[in-house]
Design a protein around this motif. Structure first.
Motif, mmCIF file in Angstrom:
data_model
loop_
_atom_site.group_PDB
_atom_site.id
_atom_site.type_symbol
_atom_site.label_atom_id
_atom_site.label_comp_id
_atom_site.label_asym_id
_atom_site.label_seq_id
_atom_site.Cartn_x
_atom_site.Cartn_y
_atom_site.Cartn_z
ATOM 1 N N GLY A 9 2.952 0.765 12.786
ATOM 2 C CA GLY A 9 3.157 1.524 14.010
ATOM 3 C C GLY A 9 3.983 0.747 15.010
ATOM 4 N N GLY A 10 4.421 1.442 16.066
ATOM 5 C CA GLY A 10 5.187 0.769 17.094
ATOM 6 C C GLY A 10 5.804 1.754 18.063
ATOM 7 N N SER A 17 13.474 6.205 12.991
ATOM 8 C CA SER A 17 12.578 6.280 11.838
ATOM 9 C C SER A 17 11.546 5.164 11.914
ATOM 10 C CB SER A 17 13.369 6.150 10.536
ATOM 11 O OG SER A 17 14.291 7.207 10.381
ATOM 12 N N LEU A 18 10.431 5.415 11.239
ATOM 13 C CA LEU A 18 9.350 4.431 11.184
ATOM 14 C C LEU A 18 8.617 4.643 9.860
ATOM 15 C CD1 LEU A 18 8.422 2.281 13.257
ATOM 16 C CD2 LEU A 18 6.689 3.911 14.018
ATOM 17 N N ARG A 19 8.149 3.549 9.289
ATOM 18 C CA ARG A 19 7.408 3.650 8.027
ATOM 19 C C ARG A 19 6.019 3.057 8.213
ATOM 20 N NH1 ARG A 19 8.731 4.467 2.668
ATOM 21 N NH2 ARG A 19 7.408 3.446 1.103
ATOM 22 N N LEU A 20 5.019 3.866 8.006
ATOM 23 C CA LEU A 20 3.637 3.410 8.066
ATOM 24 C C LEU A 20 3.156 3.055 6.667
ATOM 25 C CD1 LEU A 20 2.044 6.040 10.485
ATOM 26 C CD2 LEU A 20 3.241 3.927 11.032
ATOM 27 N N SER A 21 2.312 2.039 6.610
ATOM 28 C CA SER A 21 1.710 1.637 5.346
ATOM 29 C C SER A 21 0.203 1.604 5.477
ATOM 30 C CB SER A 21 2.218 0.255 4.923
ATOM 31 O OG SER A 21 3.598 0.278 4.668
ATOM 32 N N CYS A 22 -0.447 1.829 4.360
ATOM 33 C CA CYS A 22 -1.901 1.761 4.313
ATOM 34 C C CYS A 22 -2.277 0.968 3.068
ATOM 35 C CB CYS A 22 -2.498 3.163 4.270
ATOM 36 S SG CYS A 22 -4.286 3.228 4.069
ATOM 37 N N ALA A 23 -2.922 -0.167 3.277
ATOM 38 C CA ALA A 23 -3.379 -0.990 2.161
ATOM 39 C C ALA A 23 -4.819 -0.620 1.838
ATOM 40 C CB ALA A 23 -3.280 -2.462 2.519
ATOM 41 N N GLY A 66 9.857 18.247 6.144
ATOM 42 C CA GLY A 66 11.284 17.977 6.182
ATOM 43 C C GLY A 66 11.657 16.697 6.896
ATOM 44 N N ARG A 67 10.713 16.128 7.643
ATOM 45 C CA ARG A 67 10.981 14.874 8.376
ATOM 46 C C ARG A 67 10.152 13.713 7.838
ATOM 47 N NH1 ARG A 67 9.596 14.454 13.573
ATOM 48 N NH2 ARG A 67 7.894 15.976 13.440
ATOM 49 N N PHE A 68 8.932 13.994 7.398
ATOM 50 C CA PHE A 68 8.021 12.953 6.921
ATOM 51 C C PHE A 68 7.882 13.045 5.404
ATOM 52 C CE2 PHE A 68 5.180 12.432 10.966
ATOM 53 C CZ PHE A 68 6.318 12.294 11.741
ATOM 54 N N THR A 69 7.686 11.894 4.777
ATOM 55 C CA THR A 69 7.450 11.844 3.336
ATOM 56 C C THR A 69 6.267 10.932 3.053
ATOM 57 O OG1 THR A 69 9.806 12.164 2.868
ATOM 58 C CG2 THR A 69 8.426 11.330 1.086
#
Length: 125
Positions: A9-10, A17-23, A66-69
């Motif tokens: 996050g940020g 664009s931003l990429r979130l991760s979940c471990a 269409g915006r998030f994957t």
């Protein structure tokens, strides 16, 4: 049992664009449907996206389609949310979640048994 930890996050500007991760840790990750939800102050947590255990079926809220994957890597026990063309209304705390459910209930918070602590995403105009 599944433990989930979000990151990525940020603060970004509209259109970025931003990429979130979940471990994820725990033996049930590979058999769990995984989802992303978001929440703003005073509002209920809302569905963003989900992916089935096999990764073969993905679901999206109309607001992000269409915006998030959403994607998952079972070998690495990770879940990701690629967010493009971000808008100020995407500002929220984003949560990763895991559960076992019927496909028709992937949008329902009650279908998920495990939740991360959340990561803040702020989109400025």
């Amino acid at each position: 049992q599944v433990q989930l930890v979000e990151s990525g996050g940020g603060l970004v500007q509209a259109g970025d664009s931003l990429r979130l991760s979940c471990a994820a840790s725990g033996r049930t990750f590979s058999s769990s449907t995984m989802g992303w939800f978001r929440q703003t102050p005073g509002k209920e947590r809302e569905f963003v996206a989900a992916v089935t255990a096999s990764g073969g079926i993905r679901y999206y809220a109309d607001a992000v389609k269409g915006r998030f994957t959403i994607s998952r890597d079972t070998a690495k026990n990770t879940l990701a949310l690629q967010m493009n063309s971000l808008k100020p209304e995407d500002t929220a705390v984003y949560y990763c979640a895991a559960g076992t459910m019927d496909y028709s209930t992937t949008h329902d918070t009650k279908s998920y048994d495990y939740w991360g602590q959340g990561t803040q995403v702020t989109v400025s105009s």
